[in-house]
Write a protein that holds these residues in place. Structure first.
Motif, PDB file in Angstrom:
ATOM      1  N   PHE A   1      -5.111   8.191  -9.706  1.00 43.77           N
ATOM      2  CA  PHE A   1      -5.873   8.745 -10.823  1.00 43.77           C
ATOM      3  C   PHE A   1      -5.112   9.892 -11.486  1.00 43.77           C
ATOM      4  O   PHE A   1      -5.101  10.015 -12.708  1.00 43.77           O
ATOM      5  N   SER A   2      -4.466  10.715 -10.677  1.00 45.46           N
ATOM      6  CA  SER A   2      -3.667  11.810 -11.224  1.00 45.46           C
ATOM      7  C   SER A   2      -2.532  11.266 -12.085  1.00 45.46           C
ATOM      8  O   SER A   2      -2.261  11.776 -13.172  1.00 45.46           O
ATOM      9  N   SER A   3      -1.880  10.213 -11.608  1.00 44.70           N
ATOM     10  CA  SER A   3      -0.794   9.600 -12.378  1.00 44.70           C
ATOM     11  C   SER A   3      -1.305   9.027 -13.683  1.00 44.70           C
ATOM     12  O   SER A   3      -0.667   9.166 -14.732  1.00 44.70           O
ATOM     13  N   MET A   4      -2.463   8.389 -13.621  1.00 45.44           N
ATOM     14  CA  MET A   4      -3.042   7.813 -14.833  1.00 45.44           C
ATOM     15  C   MET A   4      -3.399   8.921 -15.820  1.00 45.44           C
ATOM     16  O   MET A   4      -3.179   8.782 -17.027  1.00 45.44           O
ATOM     17  N   GLU A   5      -3.932  10.044 -15.327  1.00 41.60           N
ATOM     18  CA  GLU A   5      -4.266  11.156 -16.204  1.00 41.60           C
ATOM     19  C   GLU A   5      -3.015  11.719 -16.857  1.00 41.60           C
ATOM     20  O   GLU A   5      -3.006  12.028 -18.054  1.00 41.60           O
ATOM     21  N   THR A   6      -1.935  11.828 -16.081  1.00 44.81           N
ATOM     22  CA  THR A   6      -0.672  12.329 -16.617  1.00 44.81           C
ATOM     23  C   THR A   6      -0.159  11.409 -17.718  1.00 44.81           C
ATOM     24  O   THR A   6       0.259  11.869 -18.784  1.00 44.81           O
ATOM     25  N   MET A   7      -0.209  10.102 -17.464  1.00 45.14           N
ATOM     26  CA  MET A   7       0.247   9.146 -18.480  1.00 45.14           C
ATOM     27  C   MET A   7      -0.617   9.256 -19.733  1.00 45.14           C
ATOM     28  O   MET A   7      -0.108   9.215 -20.850  1.00 45.14           O
ATOM     29  N   THR A   8      -1.921   9.415 -19.560  1.00 49.08           N
ATOM     30  CA  THR A   8      -2.827   9.527 -20.698  1.00 49.08           C
ATOM     31  C   THR A   8      -2.524  10.782 -21.501  1.00 49.08           C
ATOM     32  O   THR A   8      -2.486  10.747 -22.735  1.00 49.08           O
TER      33      THR A   8
ATOM     34  N   VAL B   1       0.840  -1.203   0.000  1.00 50.08           N
ATOM     35  CA  VAL B   1       0.000   0.000   0.000  1.00 50.08           C
ATOM     36  C   VAL B   1       0.872   1.249   0.000  1.00 50.08           C
ATOM     37  O   VAL B   1       0.565   2.235  -0.673  1.00 50.08           O
ATOM     38  N   GLY B   2       1.986   1.194   0.707  1.00 45.43           N
ATOM     39  CA  GLY B   2       2.892   2.340   0.755  1.00 45.43           C
ATOM     40  C   GLY B   2       3.437   2.722  -0.606  1.00 45.43           C
ATOM     41  O   GLY B   2       3.712   3.900  -0.871  1.00 45.43           O
ATOM     42  N   ASP B   3       3.598   1.751  -1.485  1.00 44.58           N
ATOM     43  CA  ASP B   3       4.122   2.045  -2.821  1.00 44.58           C
ATOM     44  C   ASP B   3       3.143   2.819  -3.689  1.00 44.58           C
ATOM     45  O   ASP B   3       3.554   3.500  -4.627  1.00 44.58           O
ATOM     46  N   PHE B   4       1.872   2.757  -3.386  1.00 41.18           N
ATOM     47  CA  PHE B   4       0.893   3.462  -4.198  1.00 41.18           C
ATOM     48  C   PHE B   4       1.054   4.973  -4.101  1.00 41.18           C
ATOM     49  O   PHE B   4       0.726   5.687  -5.046  1.00 41.18           O
ATOM     50  N   LYS B   5       1.558   5.471  -2.979  1.00 40.91           N
ATOM     51  CA  LYS B   5       1.677   6.917  -2.831  1.00 40.91           C
ATOM     52  C   LYS B   5       2.741   7.502  -3.751  1.00 40.91           C
ATOM     53  O   LYS B   5       2.766   8.700  -3.979  1.00 40.91           O
ATOM     54  N   ASN B   6       3.608   6.672  -4.306  1.00 39.92           N
ATOM     55  CA  ASN B   6       4.662   7.165  -5.185  1.00 39.92           C
ATOM     56  C   ASN B   6       4.386   6.876  -6.660  1.00 39.92           C
ATOM     57  O   ASN B   6       5.294   6.936  -7.478  1.00 39.92           O
ATOM     58  N   LEU B   7       3.149   6.571  -6.980  1.00 37.99           N
ATOM     59  CA  LEU B   7       2.811   6.310  -8.375  1.00 37.99           C
ATOM     60  C   LEU B   7       2.926   7.551  -9.254  1.00 37.99           C
ATOM     61  O   LEU B   7       2.922   7.445 -10.477  1.00 37.99           O
ATOM     62  N   ASP B   8       3.028   8.708  -8.653  1.00 40.86           N
ATOM     63  CA  ASP B   8       3.180   9.923  -9.446  1.00 40.86           C
ATOM     64  C   ASP B   8       4.624  10.148  -9.875  1.00 40.86           C
ATOM     65  O   ASP B   8       4.905  11.044 -10.653  1.00 40.86           O
TER      66      ASP B   8
ATOM     67  N   SER C   1      -7.156   4.377   0.091  1.00 39.82           N
ATOM     68  CA  SER C   1      -8.154   5.269  -0.483  1.00 39.82           C
ATOM     69  C   SER C   1      -7.615   6.686  -0.607  1.00 39.82           C
ATOM     70  O   SER C   1      -7.990   7.413  -1.524  1.00 39.82           O
ATOM     71  N   LYS C   2      -6.716   7.088   0.296  1.00 34.57           N
ATOM     72  CA  LYS C   2      -6.097   8.403   0.189  1.00 34.57           C
ATOM     73  C   LYS C   2      -5.202   8.470  -1.043  1.00 34.57           C
ATOM     74  O   LYS C   2      -5.065   9.511  -1.656  1.00 34.57           O
ATOM     75  N   HIS C   3      -4.581   7.346  -1.388  1.00 35.28           N
ATOM     76  CA  HIS C   3      -3.680   7.317  -2.536  1.00 35.28           C
ATOM     77  C   HIS C   3      -4.426   7.293  -3.855  1.00 35.28           C
ATOM     78  O   HIS C   3      -3.820   7.510  -4.891  1.00 35.28           O
ATOM     79  N   SER C   4      -5.710   7.026  -3.813  1.00 33.79           N
ATOM     80  CA  SER C   4      -6.438   6.892  -5.073  1.00 33.79           C
ATOM     81  C   SER C   4      -6.368   8.176  -5.894  1.00 33.79           C
ATOM     82  O   SER C   4      -6.305   8.128  -7.115  1.00 33.79           O
ATOM     83  N   ASP C   5      -6.365   9.339  -5.240  1.00 37.22           N
ATOM     84  CA  ASP C   5      -6.237  10.591  -5.978  1.00 37.22           C
ATOM     85  C   ASP C   5      -4.908  10.641  -6.720  1.00 37.22           C
ATOM     86  O   ASP C   5      -4.839  11.084  -7.862  1.00 37.22           O
ATOM     87  N   ILE C   6      -3.849  10.184  -6.057  1.00 36.21           N
ATOM     88  CA  ILE C   6      -2.531  10.160  -6.689  1.00 36.21           C
ATOM     89  C   ILE C   6      -2.525   9.188  -7.853  1.00 36.21           C
ATOM     90  O   ILE C   6      -1.985   9.471  -8.921  1.00 36.21           O
TER      91      ILE C   6
ATOM     92  N   SER D   1       7.413   1.090 -13.152  1.00 37.13           N
ATOM     93  CA  SER D   1       6.724  -0.040 -13.783  1.00 37.13           C
ATOM     94  C   SER D   1       6.411  -1.139 -12.769  1.00 37.13           C
ATOM     95  O   SER D   1       5.381  -1.806 -12.865  1.00 37.13           O
ATOM     96  N   LYS D   2       7.274  -1.297 -11.768  1.00 35.17           N
ATOM     97  CA  LYS D   2       6.988  -2.282 -10.715  1.00 35.17           C
ATOM     98  C   LYS D   2       5.789  -1.846  -9.887  1.00 35.17           C
ATOM     99  O   LYS D   2       4.965  -2.669  -9.507  1.00 35.17           O
ATOM    100  N   ARG D   3       5.721  -0.545  -9.601  1.00 33.98           N
ATOM    101  CA  ARG D   3       4.575  -0.039  -8.834  1.00 33.98           C
ATOM    102  C   ARG D   3       3.264  -0.275  -9.593  1.00 33.98           C
ATOM    103  O   ARG D   3       2.263  -0.660  -9.002  1.00 33.98           O
TER     104      ARG D   3
END
Length: 130
Positions: A112-119, A59-66, A105-110, A74-76
């Motif tokens: 989604f933001s990361s996914m938007e950036t990639m898109t 779960v801790g790794d999700f906060k760095n998806l940005d 759930s707090k990381h979900s914003d990050i 890619s591992k994340r």
């Protein structure tokens, strides 16, 4: 296959690995845990207390998806895909990992933001066809 995975499973729960401080090593360890969970699903071969500790770095790794430029990105993403695919959140609920569910759930914003950036990056790239 589970017999072959046992030595790796034991090595991964060693205290020195769970407490490792280097971020890229932490991501690699979390990736290994997520793959073990995938391989052994729907069963868990660790006890409940160990499973709770395993989910912390995942779960801790999700906060760095940005951090798209890091080599561990890619591992994340792979960890996130595996957690979703094997429905690890259900297991987390069964283990009463409410604090981790809340953190996730707090990381979900990050996420989604990361996914938007990639898109956006993909949309701006002319060499990739629709």
């Amino acid at each position: 296959m589970l017999i072959d995975v046992q030595p790796t499973m034991k090595a991964l729960i060693a205290n020195d690995l769970l407490g490792y401080l280097d971020m890229d090593v932490k991501v690699s360890i979390a990736s290994c845990f997520s793959e073990i969970i995938r391989i052994t699903a729907p069963d868990t071969l660790y006890n409940d207390d160990i499973m709770k500790e395993i989910f912390r770095p995942i779960v801790g790794d999700f906060k760095n998806l940005d951090e798209i430029s890091r080599c561990s990105f890619s591992k994340r993403v792979s960890i996130l895909e595996t957690v979703a695919k094997v429905r690890s959140s259900i297991l987390m609920l069964d283990l009463d990992c409410n604090d981790l569910i809340f953190e996730m759930s707090k990381h979900s914003d990050i996420v989604f933001s990361s996914m938007e950036t990639m898109t956006l990056i993909l949309e701006e790239t002319e060499s990739i066809s629709a």
